[in-house]
Scaffold this motif. Sequence first.
Motif, PDB file in Angstrom:
ATOM      1  N   GLN A   7       0.820  -1.209   0.000  1.00 21.02           N
ATOM      2  CA  GLN A   7       0.000   0.000   0.000  1.00 21.02           C
ATOM      3  C   GLN A   7       0.851   1.256   0.000  1.00 21.02           C
ATOM      4  N   SER A   8       2.107   1.135   0.443  1.00 23.11           N
ATOM      5  CA  SER A   8       2.948   2.322   0.578  1.00 23.11           C
ATOM      6  C   SER A   8       4.414   1.944   0.448  1.00 23.11           C
ATOM      7  N   LEU A   9       5.239   2.938   0.234  1.00 25.23           N
ATOM      8  CA  LEU A   9       6.685   2.721   0.179  1.00 25.23           C
ATOM      9  C   LEU A   9       7.239   2.245   1.523  1.00 25.23           C
ATOM     10  N   PRO A  10       6.830   2.838   2.661  1.00 25.31           N
ATOM     11  CA  PRO A  10       7.308   2.308   3.936  1.00 25.31           C
ATOM     12  C   PRO A  10       6.920   0.845   4.170  1.00 25.31           C
ATOM     13  N   GLN A  11       5.717   0.458   3.744  1.00 27.44           N
ATOM     14  CA  GLN A  11       5.326  -0.943   3.870  1.00 27.44           C
ATOM     15  C   GLN A  11       6.209  -1.818   2.987  1.00 27.44           C
ATOM     16  N   MET A  12       6.521  -1.331   1.783  1.00 24.29           N
ATOM     17  CA  MET A  12       7.421  -2.055   0.892  1.00 24.29           C
ATOM     18  C   MET A  12       8.788  -2.249   1.538  1.00 24.29           C
ATOM     19  N   LEU A  13       9.332  -1.195   2.153  1.00 28.80           N
ATOM     20  CA  LEU A  13      10.641  -1.305   2.800  1.00 28.80           C
ATOM     21  C   LEU A  13      10.595  -2.289   3.970  1.00 28.80           C
ATOM     22  N   ARG A  14       9.500  -2.275   4.725  1.00 29.37           N
ATOM     23  CA  ARG A  14       9.371  -3.211   5.850  1.00 29.37           C
ATOM     24  C   ARG A  14       9.448  -4.655   5.357  1.00 29.37           C
ATOM     25  N   ARG A  15       8.698  -4.966   4.303  1.00 26.83           N
ATOM     26  CA  ARG A  15       8.686  -6.337   3.785  1.00 26.83           C
ATOM     27  C   ARG A  15      10.035  -6.710   3.179  1.00 26.83           C
ATOM     28  N   THR A  16      10.655  -5.764   2.473  1.00 30.30           N
ATOM     29  CA  THR A  16      11.964  -6.038   1.875  1.00 30.30           C
ATOM     30  C   THR A  16      13.000  -6.298   2.956  1.00 30.30           C
ATOM     31  N   ALA A  17      12.924  -5.529   4.046  1.00 23.72           N
ATOM     32  CA  ALA A  17      13.863  -5.725   5.161  1.00 23.72           C
ATOM     33  C   ALA A  17      13.661  -7.077   5.826  1.00 23.72           C
ATOM     34  N   GLU A  18      12.425  -7.565   5.828  1.00 23.30           N
ATOM     35  CA  GLU A  18      12.165  -8.898   6.389  1.00 23.30           C
ATOM     36  C   GLU A  18      12.718  -9.998   5.479  1.00 23.30           C
ATOM     37  N   ALA A  45      -2.167   4.850   3.353  1.00 20.04           N
ATOM     38  CA  ALA A  45      -2.978   4.394   2.217  1.00 20.04           C
ATOM     39  C   ALA A  45      -2.317   4.758   0.895  1.00 20.04           C
ATOM     40  N   PRO A  46      -2.669   4.057  -0.184  1.00 18.78           N
ATOM     41  CA  PRO A  46      -2.079   4.348  -1.496  1.00 18.78           C
ATOM     42  C   PRO A  46      -2.258   5.788  -1.961  1.00 18.78           C
ATOM     43  N   THR A  74      10.704  28.153 -16.229  1.00 19.28           N
ATOM     44  CA  THR A  74       9.688  28.945 -16.927  1.00 19.28           C
ATOM     45  C   THR A  74       8.853  29.757 -15.936  1.00 19.28           C
ATOM     46  N   GLY A  75       9.395  30.056 -14.782  1.00 20.22           N
ATOM     47  CA  GLY A  75       8.676  30.808 -13.765  1.00 20.22           C
ATOM     48  C   GLY A  75       8.953  30.236 -12.389  1.00 20.22           C
ATOM     49  N   GLU A  76       8.105  30.554 -11.411  1.00 14.34           N
ATOM     50  CA  GLU A  76       8.285  30.022 -10.066  1.00 14.34           C
ATOM     51  C   GLU A  76       8.114  28.502 -10.078  1.00 14.34           C
ATOM     52  N   PRO A  77       8.901  27.788  -9.281  1.00 11.32           N
ATOM     53  CA  PRO A  77       8.760  26.330  -9.235  1.00 11.32           C
ATOM     54  C   PRO A  77       7.354  25.914  -8.815  1.00 11.32           C
ATOM     55  N   LYS A  78       6.880  24.810  -9.397  1.00 12.39           N
ATOM     56  CA  LYS A  78       5.576  24.251  -9.041  1.00 12.39           C
ATOM     57  C   LYS A  78       5.793  22.975  -8.263  1.00 12.39           C
ATOM     58  N   GLY A  79       5.023  22.786  -7.203  1.00 12.85           N
ATOM     59  CA  GLY A  79       5.161  21.594  -6.375  1.00 12.85           C
ATOM     60  C   GLY A  79       4.294  20.458  -6.895  1.00 12.85           C
ATOM     61  N   VAL A  80       4.923  19.428  -7.451  1.00 12.73           N
ATOM     62  CA  VAL A  80       4.190  18.280  -8.007  1.00 12.73           C
ATOM     63  C   VAL A  80       3.894  17.298  -6.882  1.00 12.73           C
ATOM     64  N   MET A  81       2.613  17.013  -6.663  1.00 11.13           N
ATOM     65  CA  MET A  81       2.191  16.101  -5.599  1.00 11.13           C
ATOM     66  C   MET A  81       2.090  14.675  -6.142  1.00 11.13           C
ATOM     67  N   LEU A  82       2.927  13.795  -5.605  1.00  9.85           N
ATOM     68  CA  LEU A  82       2.914  12.396  -6.015  1.00  9.85           C
ATOM     69  C   LEU A  82       2.529  11.529  -4.823  1.00  9.85           C
ATOM     70  N   SER A  83       1.592  10.632  -5.057  1.00 10.02           N
ATOM     71  CA  SER A  83       1.091   9.770  -3.987  1.00 10.02           C
ATOM     72  C   SER A  83       1.964   8.526  -3.845  1.00 10.02           C
ATOM     73  N   GLN A  84       1.705   7.780  -2.754  1.00 12.87           N
ATOM     74  CA  GLN A  84       2.357   6.487  -2.581  1.00 12.87           C
ATOM     75  C   GLN A  84       2.059   5.592  -3.792  1.00 12.87           C
ATOM     76  N   TYR A  85       0.830   5.621  -4.255  1.00 12.72           N
ATOM     77  CA  TYR A  85       0.400   4.812  -5.399  1.00 12.72           C
ATOM     78  C   TYR A  85       1.146   5.200  -6.668  1.00 12.72           C
ATOM     79  N   ASN A  86       1.248   6.519  -6.927  1.00 13.32           N
ATOM     80  CA  ASN A  86       1.963   6.984  -8.113  1.00 13.32           C
ATOM     81  C   ASN A  86       3.360   6.393  -8.187  1.00 13.32           C
ATOM     82  N   LEU A  87       4.110   6.497  -7.099  1.00  8.81           N
ATOM     83  CA  LEU A  87       5.506   6.081  -7.095  1.00  8.81           C
ATOM     84  C   LEU A  87       5.660   4.569  -7.110  1.00  8.81           C
ATOM     85  N   LEU A  88       4.829   3.871  -6.327  1.00  8.47           N
ATOM     86  CA  LEU A  88       4.917   2.407  -6.287  1.00  8.47           C
ATOM     87  C   LEU A  88       4.570   1.776  -7.627  1.00  8.47           C
ATOM     88  N   ILE A  89       3.507   2.240  -8.255  1.00  6.70           N
ATOM     89  CA  ILE A  89       3.085   1.616  -9.514  1.00  6.70           C
ATOM     90  C   ILE A  89       4.103   1.888 -10.601  1.00  6.70           C
TER      91      ILE A  89
END
Length: 611
Positions: free
Chosen positions: A12-23, A184-185, A198-213
């Motif tokens: 569901q999340s990157l931290p959950q992924m790291l927990r399982r990988t560490a196990e 949650a994802p 091209t102007g002031e920086p824009k903050g791109v919001m990426l979810s746990q789901y975006n990055l994991l998938i």
Amino acid sequence: MPSTPHPNCPYQSLPQMLRRTAEQHADRPALSYKRSGSYITLNYQQFYLRVLMTARGLRKAGMQLGDNVVIFSENRIGWAIADFGIQTAGGASVPIYATNTGAQAAYIINHCAAKIVFVSGRQQYEKLLGVRDQLPQVELVVSFERFLGDLKLPVYTLNQLSEVSHPLTSDEKAQIEKNIESIAPDHLATVIYTSGTTGEPKGVMLSQYNLLINATIGHEHLGGINPDDIFLSFLPLSHVLERTAGYHSALLLGSHIAFAESVNTVLENIIEIKPTFIVSVPRLFEKIHSRIYESVHQSSSLKRQLFHRAVDIGREYVRRRYLDNQPVGLLGLKYRIYDKLVFSKIRAKFGGNLRSFICGGAPLDKTVNEFMWVIGLPVFEGYGLTETSPAVTLNNRRHLRFGSVGIPLEGTQLKLAEDGELLIKGPQVMQGYYKDDKTTAAAMDDGWFKSGDIATIDEQGFVTIVDRKKEIIITAAGKNIPPQPLENALKLDKYISQAFVYGDAKPYLVALLTPSLERLIELAQREKLDYLAVDELVTNRRVLELFKERVELFNQSQPSYQTIKKFALLPREFSIEGGELTPTMKQKRKEIYAIHKDQIDQLYLTNGGEK
């Protein structure tokens, strides 16, 4: 949004992924970082425990669920610990390029309302101290290195925050891991600010789901990556390409990530680390191509003939096997012989274990790409943006087309707008721009993300990026000319290191060129040219005559409206420090024009252009 991002990614999340990988991979090396001449390595269990301790420290320091926390640092183990610690504590990490100024960092820190900032050491801390009056909300600075701070901006070390001398109690560990399972994802994982060219920086919001998938479908698309792989990480983790392809993908599989000391020591670190996999931008491959040909140029006649024959056989082999998907027959035997005689020796200079690269961030010249495949170091070119986590398309061994950025990843839909702009729909598309609903709405078209890139899609699904929509040159005669293909072609000349083509609203195209210093100095020695510094050498009459010949040779392959009528030769390369390149080595076109405006204007004032 599904509770699990992908059938083959039960997290569901990157931290959950790291927990399982560490196990699963507790004792396998996770992260390595060079300090005082030797590498320090954490295995997966050690890395995971440091993440839990950091999460504990952040909550004790007052971090709340949903808080944004900044990381202002170059790549290192502390960066990864802080990143996962922030997410594990229920927040979102906000990376800032280590090359940013204090004022640039202050803008991002204030815009995302961060109260806690991680820094790599004194250099980044001093930048923040210099703008302390602009950071009233910052309550805590945490450094990965120990030094004395100023009372105006107290600083603690990561070890102090994490209380590393106090092991986690079973209750603390249980509570933090309970929190991990509640992520949650659709929870925000990171806010990545675009470079702001091209102007002031824009903050791109990426979810746990975006990055994991994106990490999951990306490595499935490539295939062949496994826990035994060693990733050399040198692109900034502040950039989403390295974050997903060289960091999340590696951790997802239990692979080993080794951080290069800097972008300038990559070739040295490759020998030390002996990686199997590297994520890069085109500049590295251009340098590799140039250095190999430079070395061949200085070798004996017999070795030069052997090399060029090997490359000819290699091109035929690569085209038949990977482009045409045909049996190679006797050609395969010929290639193996030349590979043993020539290409294996080249690969040995890259540690001997390197299997492949991923390339993104900017177009890679197809001649350079083909050459990398020929020597047995395949480059999988892809395409994406910060807003798409980033991968949208990618070449692989089964679907390869030089000059293209590959085919869409699983679950990704593409189409072209009337003007040729690439539109994207898929699970990797961002949640939006932070605190900017208006810009978010403008970036979408009935559920499709507007990439800002002009592209073509062939009948087999291969995507070719023409250029950035805003960067296409429109001449005074109304010709639409994408500059990047011209610049890439110019850089293939052995005397040209970098090129910048200009001509918007002008009667003809001009170029700024930076020379290959090795070739230029060799020329000066051979022809006994008098000079005290490179600044003098680039104005030497003989040198200018040579570059005029090289540009005229380039022009022979171009239609008249795409020829370079005039050029200026610069004494130094474009650089990050000079303000002309982004941290991932892409040209900042507006900045290059502003910095070199006088020279460009002069090219249109003197005689010799189109009448």
